[in-house]
Design an enzyme around this catalytic site. Structure first.
Site, mmCIF file in Angstrom:
data_model
loop_
_atom_site.group_PDB
_atom_site.id
_atom_site.type_symbol
_atom_site.label_atom_id
_atom_site.label_comp_id
_atom_site.label_asym_id
_atom_site.label_seq_id
_atom_site.Cartn_x
_atom_site.Cartn_y
_atom_site.Cartn_z
ATOM 1 N N ASP A 180 55.835 88.700 100.958
ATOM 2 C CA ASP A 180 56.325 89.493 99.837
ATOM 3 C C ASP A 180 55.513 90.774 99.687
ATOM 4 O O ASP A 180 56.057 91.861 99.570
ATOM 5 C CB ASP A 180 56.283 88.680 98.525
ATOM 6 C CG ASP A 180 54.923 88.038 98.261
ATOM 7 O OD1 ASP A 180 54.018 88.112 99.120
ATOM 8 O OD2 ASP A 180 54.762 87.450 97.175
ATOM 9 N N PHE A 223 50.216 96.385 89.709
ATOM 10 C CA PHE A 223 50.611 94.980 89.732
ATOM 11 C C PHE A 223 52.114 94.857 89.560
ATOM 12 O O PHE A 223 52.686 95.343 88.585
ATOM 13 C CB PHE A 223 49.874 94.189 88.641
ATOM 14 C CG PHE A 223 50.109 92.719 88.765
ATOM 15 C CD1 PHE A 223 49.484 91.982 89.768
ATOM 16 C CD2 PHE A 223 50.971 92.068 87.900
ATOM 17 C CE1 PHE A 223 49.716 90.620 89.913
ATOM 18 C CE2 PHE A 223 51.204 90.692 88.031
ATOM 19 C CZ PHE A 223 50.576 89.977 89.042
ATOM 20 N N ASP A 283 48.245 93.154 99.971
ATOM 21 C CA ASP A 283 47.368 93.867 99.047
ATOM 22 C C ASP A 283 46.057 94.187 99.790
ATOM 23 O O ASP A 283 45.974 95.185 100.488
ATOM 24 C CB ASP A 283 47.173 92.946 97.831
ATOM 25 C CG ASP A 283 46.425 93.580 96.683
ATOM 26 O OD1 ASP A 283 46.922 94.585 96.145
ATOM 27 O OD2 ASP A 283 45.358 93.077 96.313
ATOM 28 N N GLY A 341 55.800 83.489 97.286
ATOM 29 C CA GLY A 341 56.351 84.805 96.959
ATOM 30 C C GLY A 341 57.515 85.294 97.793
ATOM 31 O O GLY A 341 58.342 86.062 97.311
ATOM 32 N N ASP A 371 55.084 86.746 91.139
ATOM 33 C CA ASP A 371 54.880 86.124 89.830
ATOM 34 C C ASP A 371 53.776 86.768 89.009
ATOM 35 O O ASP A 371 52.907 87.473 89.529
ATOM 36 C CB ASP A 371 54.531 84.644 90.005
ATOM 37 C CG ASP A 371 53.081 84.452 90.425
ATOM 38 O OD1 ASP A 371 52.685 85.011 91.453
ATOM 39 O OD2 ASP A 371 52.343 83.751 89.696
#
Ligand code: 5GP
Ligand code: MG
Length: 177
Positions: free
Chosen positions: A103, A155, A106, A48, A162
């Site tokens: 990247d 998201f 979460d 990412g 991706d």
């Protein structure tokens, strides 16, 4: 393009290329102030972070090195579930300042694993620089030193991120709708 469809999932524009670039310039400015003459090693987490790492490093003005690593995640034999494994680190990082490039953070579980694993090599210092952070999704306490954008639990795709392997090539970041 403000809206797109990937594998039948709709996405709408969330961050423009100009917004991303402006924020990366600010992050680079902070790093330029904090790391001049310290010769750090950036450790960019694939896949990412490849675009973020590329654009950020073009704005870095001190001597630095970069390494690319991957965190493999698989279902282990134990009932405890996921086993993580760091691959690709092929340089001695002992006594060097390290800056991890991600990247997005979460739950923070990947970063927590990475930090614990890298600390075993006794770097001089270890900092985390993530383009995106979902503070409400964090499941572990983490010190994240440089954050591009704090976002809510949604998201995101594009700019390296991706959706089923697609959309990493987009210049802008989109949110699922
Ligand atoms: P964590 O371990 O912090 O839960 O997750 C980290 C990884 O999950 C990220 O490096 C990324 O690969 C994936 N991830 C988390 N949130 C998103 C998201 O909104 N979009 C995409 N494309 N990947 C995400
Ligand atoms: Mg990642």
């Amino acid at each position: 393009m403000d809206a797109l469809l990937i594998n039948n999932q709709a996405f709408q524009l969330f961050l423009t290329e100009a917004e991303i670039m402006a924020r990366i310039a600010q992050l680079a400015q902070q790093l330029n102030a904090d790391y001049s003459s310290r010769k750090p090693i950036f450790i960019a987490v694939l896949n990412g972070s490849f675009m973020f790492a590329s654009d950020l490093l073009k704005a870095i003005q001190f001597d630095c090195e970069i390494q690319f690593v991957k965190v493999n995640s698989y279902q282990g034999m134990q009932s405890s579930g996921k086993v993580q494994e760091l691959i690709g680190l092929n340089q001695n990082i002992a006594n060097r300042p390290i800056i991890i490039l991600e990247d997005i953070i979460d739950t923070g579980l990947t970063m927590d694993f990475l930090i614990t694993d890298l600390l075993r090599y006794e770097p001089e210092s270890l900092a985390v620089c993530s383009l995106l952070l979902k503070p409400d999704a964090l499941k572990v306490k983490l010190q994240i030193d440089y954050v591009g954008f704090e976002v809510s639990n949604q998201f995101l795709v594009g700019y390296g991120l991706d959706y089923n392997g697609l959309a990493r090539n987009l210049r802008q970041i989109y949110q699922a709708v």
